[in-house]
Scaffold this motif. Structure first.
Motif, PDB file in Angstrom:
ATOM      1  N   MET A   3       0.773  -1.255  -0.063  1.00 56.51           N
ATOM      2  CA  MET A   3       0.132  -0.008  -0.008  1.00 56.51           C
ATOM      3  C   MET A   3       0.868   1.223  -0.056  1.00 56.51           C
ATOM      4  O   MET A   3       0.582   2.175  -0.846  1.00 56.51           O
ATOM      5  CB  MET A   3      -1.065   0.033   1.230  1.00 56.51           C
ATOM      6  CG  MET A   3      -1.789   1.229   1.354  1.00 56.51           C
ATOM      7  SD  MET A   3      -2.772   1.264   2.912  1.00 56.51           S
ATOM      8  CE  MET A   3      -1.359   1.565   3.920  1.00 56.51           C
ATOM      9  N   TRP A   4       1.852   1.338   0.612  1.00 58.55           N
ATOM     10  CA  TRP A   4       2.774   2.401   0.862  1.00 58.55           C
ATOM     11  C   TRP A   4       3.743   2.696  -0.500  1.00 58.55           C
ATOM     12  O   TRP A   4       3.895   3.811  -0.914  1.00 58.55           O
ATOM     13  CB  TRP A   4       3.995   2.436   2.101  1.00 58.55           C
ATOM     14  CG  TRP A   4       2.874   2.307   3.506  1.00 58.55           C
ATOM     15  CD1 TRP A   4       2.674   1.169   4.262  1.00 58.55           C
ATOM     16  CD2 TRP A   4       2.065   3.282   3.668  1.00 58.55           C
ATOM     17  NE1 TRP A   4       1.931   1.714   5.332  1.00 58.55           N
ATOM     18  CE2 TRP A   4       1.543   2.821   5.240  1.00 58.55           C
ATOM     19  CE3 TRP A   4       2.106   4.724   3.553  1.00 58.55           C
ATOM     20  CZ2 TRP A   4       0.841   3.683   6.091  1.00 58.55           C
ATOM     21  CZ3 TRP A   4       1.223   5.529   4.365  1.00 58.55           C
ATOM     22  CH2 TRP A   4       0.426   4.972   5.596  1.00 58.55           C
ATOM     23  N   ILE A   5       4.065   1.463  -1.106  1.00 59.17           N
ATOM     24  CA  ILE A   5       4.592   1.533  -2.288  1.00 59.17           C
ATOM     25  C   ILE A   5       3.680   2.320  -3.206  1.00 59.17           C
ATOM     26  O   ILE A   5       4.314   2.984  -4.095  1.00 59.17           O
ATOM     27  CB  ILE A   5       5.376   0.098  -2.786  1.00 59.17           C
ATOM     28  CG1 ILE A   5       6.343  -0.197  -1.704  1.00 59.17           C
ATOM     29  CG2 ILE A   5       5.711   0.188  -4.028  1.00 59.17           C
ATOM     30  CD1 ILE A   5       6.830  -1.650  -1.777  1.00 59.17           C
ATOM     31  N   MET A  10       1.745   6.796  -6.744  1.00 61.37           N
ATOM     32  CA  MET A  10       0.574   7.815  -7.092  1.00 61.37           C
ATOM     33  C   MET A  10       1.252   9.357  -6.831  1.00 61.37           C
ATOM     34  O   MET A  10       0.983  10.241  -7.401  1.00 61.37           O
ATOM     35  CB  MET A  10      -0.653   7.615  -6.127  1.00 61.37           C
ATOM     36  CG  MET A  10      -1.372   6.115  -6.686  1.00 61.37           C
ATOM     37  SD  MET A  10      -2.915   6.071  -5.907  1.00 61.37           S
ATOM     38  CE  MET A  10      -2.244   5.337  -4.209  1.00 61.37           C
ATOM     39  N   GLY A  11       1.967   9.190  -5.663  1.00 62.90           N
ATOM     40  CA  GLY A  11       2.686  10.860  -5.349  1.00 62.90           C
ATOM     41  C   GLY A  11       3.461  11.134  -6.389  1.00 62.90           C
ATOM     42  O   GLY A  11       3.623  12.148  -6.902  1.00 62.90           O
ATOM     43  N   LEU A  52       3.918  -2.709 -11.268  1.00 64.44           N
ATOM     44  CA  LEU A  52       4.425  -3.634 -10.681  1.00 64.44           C
ATOM     45  C   LEU A  52       3.575  -3.986  -9.538  1.00 64.44           C
ATOM     46  O   LEU A  52       3.235  -5.325  -9.053  1.00 64.44           O
ATOM     47  CB  LEU A  52       5.935  -3.315 -10.102  1.00 64.44           C
ATOM     48  CG  LEU A  52       7.227  -3.118 -11.007  1.00 64.44           C
ATOM     49  CD1 LEU A  52       8.201  -2.915 -10.581  1.00 64.44           C
ATOM     50  CD2 LEU A  52       7.285  -4.524 -11.714  1.00 64.44           C
ATOM     51  N   VAL A  53       2.829  -3.047  -8.658  1.00 62.79           N
ATOM     52  CA  VAL A  53       2.027  -3.274  -7.863  1.00 62.79           C
ATOM     53  C   VAL A  53       0.747  -4.082  -7.949  1.00 62.79           C
ATOM     54  O   VAL A  53       0.342  -4.759  -7.587  1.00 62.79           O
ATOM     55  CB  VAL A  53       1.642  -2.072  -6.860  1.00 62.79           C
ATOM     56  CG1 VAL A  53       0.462  -2.381  -5.867  1.00 62.79           C
ATOM     57  CG2 VAL A  53       2.902  -1.567  -6.194  1.00 62.79           C
TER      58      VAL A  53
END
Length: 60
Positions: A3-5, A10-11, A52-53
């Protein structure tokens, strides 16, 4: 962790969008080229992170 990746990806896409708009409408000359180059690098990196995610599937 994924989620953080994905938030980082997105950032990077948001930063790329803002830098592209800034370079097109506010800057001129050499700085326009440099900011646009950084923006497109952020766009590519952010897109690759998101791909990739998404392709790695759900986390267990």
């Amino acid at each position: 962790m994924k989620m953080w990746i994905s938030f980082g990806g997105m950032g990077a896409l948001i930063v790329a969008m803002l830098l592209i708009l800034w370079s097109r409408y506010k800057l001129k000359g050499f700085f326009k080229f440099i900011v646009a180059l950084i923006a497109y690098i952020c766009l590519i990196v952010g897109g690759l992170i998101i791909i990739l995610v998404v392709m790695s599937g759900p986390s267990a």
